[in-house]
Design an enzyme around this catalytic site. Sequence first.
Site, PDB file in Angstrom:
ATOM      1  N   TRP A 116       7.389  38.481  21.107  1.00 23.62           N
ATOM      2  CA  TRP A 116       6.102  37.689  19.726  1.00 23.62           C
ATOM      3  C   TRP A 116       5.841  37.242  19.129  1.00 23.62           C
ATOM      4  CZ3 TRP A 116       3.874  35.418  23.967  1.00 23.62           C
ATOM      5  CH2 TRP A 116       3.679  35.774  25.213  1.00 23.62           C
TER       6      TRP A 116
ATOM      7  N   ASP B  95      -1.371  41.413  15.616  1.00 19.05           N
ATOM      8  CA  ASP B  95      -1.233  41.269  17.085  1.00 19.05           C
ATOM      9  C   ASP B  95      -0.921  42.174  17.839  1.00 19.05           C
ATOM     10  OD1 ASP B  95      -1.044  40.447  19.386  1.00 19.05           O
ATOM     11  OD2 ASP B  95       1.225  39.266  18.989  1.00 19.05           O
TER      12      ASP B  95
ATOM     13  N   LYS C  21      -5.151  41.447  28.999  1.00 17.74           N
ATOM     14  CA  LYS C  21      -4.280  42.789  28.103  1.00 17.74           C
ATOM     15  C   LYS C  21      -4.776  43.847  29.574  1.00 17.74           C
ATOM     16  CE  LYS C  21      -0.849  40.066  28.035  1.00 17.74           C
ATOM     17  NZ  LYS C  21       0.003  39.699  26.621  1.00 17.74           N
TER      18      LYS C  21
HETATM   19  C1  LIG Z   1       0.534  38.483  26.058  1.00 16.64           C
HETATM   20  C2  LIG Z   1       1.413  38.516  24.548  1.00 16.64           C
HETATM   21  C3  LIG Z   1       0.678  37.396  23.442  1.00 16.64           C
HETATM   22  C4  LIG Z   1       0.984  35.902  23.922  1.00 16.64           C
HETATM   23  O1  LIG Z   1      -0.769  36.043  24.643  1.00 16.64           O
HETATM   24  P1  LIG Z   1      -1.670  34.236  25.151  1.00 16.64           P
HETATM   25  O2  LIG Z   1      -2.724  34.799  25.218  1.00 16.64           O
HETATM   26  O3  LIG Z   1      -0.260  33.975  26.202  1.00 16.64           O
HETATM   27  O4  LIG Z   1      -1.221  34.130  24.036  1.00 16.64           O
HETATM   28  C5  LIG Z   1       0.987  37.615  22.086  1.00 16.64           C
HETATM   29  N1  LIG Z   1       1.285  38.956  21.232  1.00 16.64           N
HETATM   30  C6  LIG Z   1       1.180  39.267  21.870  1.00 16.64           C
HETATM   31  C7  LIG Z   1       2.152  41.058  22.067  1.00 16.64           C
HETATM   32  C8  LIG Z   1       0.956  39.838  24.053  1.00 16.64           C
HETATM   33  O5  LIG Z   1       1.540  40.756  24.752  1.00 16.64           O
END
Ligand SMILES: *Cc1c(COP(=O)(O)O)cnc(C)c1O
Length: 355
Positions: free
Chosen positions: A99, A166, A190
């Site tokens: 990511w 993030d 998540k």
């Molecule tokens: C799942 C995830 C993403 C992607 O998220 P989307 O909402 O599908 O764009 C980005 N960063 C991390 C750390 C993730 O676990």
Amino acid sequence: MKKHNFYAGPSILSQYAIDNTIDAIRDFAGTGLSVLEISHRSKEFTAVIEEAKALFKELLDIPEGYDVLFLGGGASTQFCMVPYNLLKTKAAYVDSGTWANKAIKEAKLFGEVDVVASSKEDNYVWYPTEFTVPADADYLHITTNNTIYGTELRKDLDVNVPLVADMSSDIFSRPVDVSKYALIYGGAQKNLAPAGVTFIIIKKDILGKVDRAIPTMLNYQTHIDKGSMFNTPPVLPIYTALQTLKWLKQLGGVKEMQRIDEEKAAYLYDAIDNSRMFVGTTHEDSRSLMNVCFVMKPEYKELEKDFIDFAGTKGIIGIKGHRSVGGFRASLYNALPLESVKVLVDAMKEFENNH
Ligand SMILES: *Cc1c(COP(=O)(O)O)cnc(C)c1O
């Protein structure tokens, strides 16, 4: 049979959040309408988004000067919105996994990117924490939990430039000192809500420093000015997010959540460490509490598929590892009960005894 949901995302939600969402789909706040069919500008929904924002601030102890936004587009849209709004000439990024890499790729469209640390050559099995950030970087971007490789940074860094994180896959799993961050974002699917909403915690005074023209929808200021209501926000996921936040508050907040998450992860890592058959894939000091990655030792490697099938007979769902790691990944998000972890560990022991 009861299912034990270890999916990495979208993933398990509390029964409280699901039940309340079902109720609101039938009749939302006594309106006689479904939450699926109400105006986002109705007073009942405005109250939902305001309460969700207030609970974000309360649970994470967000200081004055910050706003909380609920937008569409997923965390992946934030990969470009962050540099669009904040990158003047140069940004620093920590490459801790897939990511982070995707975020780096987008930032390069807007200016110079200094990757200050990376564990790529070791297939991301440890979390890079030793680095220096150039003083002239506009911000440092980190990914606190590496959902795919199972590593995590469970502390708040002190850095000399604005910090952007993030936190898609570990938000609300520990207290966070928000004052150390300029911006925190994440996809909700998540630890918070069904897919479709992205949360953003933003320090308002970091904006307005880039010269480029920013498209309206990608400009944070638009959404701050309109309270996440510039366009239609993802109404249903925001409703469920509010239920998760209420559930979390009732449970005792993020500190209690952290205690529970630590207990769950310790239970599983302990079983892996004491196993003859299974072995963890990450360095001990980088281990994620949210995504536990493990494989079978070389001499048992051909049994991996059998174990997934065996686990399935116990109601265990979603433990197949990501293709870039293989083996298994058990995601122990906030809503997953310790009981499910115990069922998994029992299955591992039984399988080991059978072979
Ligand atoms: C799942 C995830 C993403 C992607 O998220 P989307 O909402 O599908 O764009 C980005 N960063 C991390 C750390 C993730 O676990």
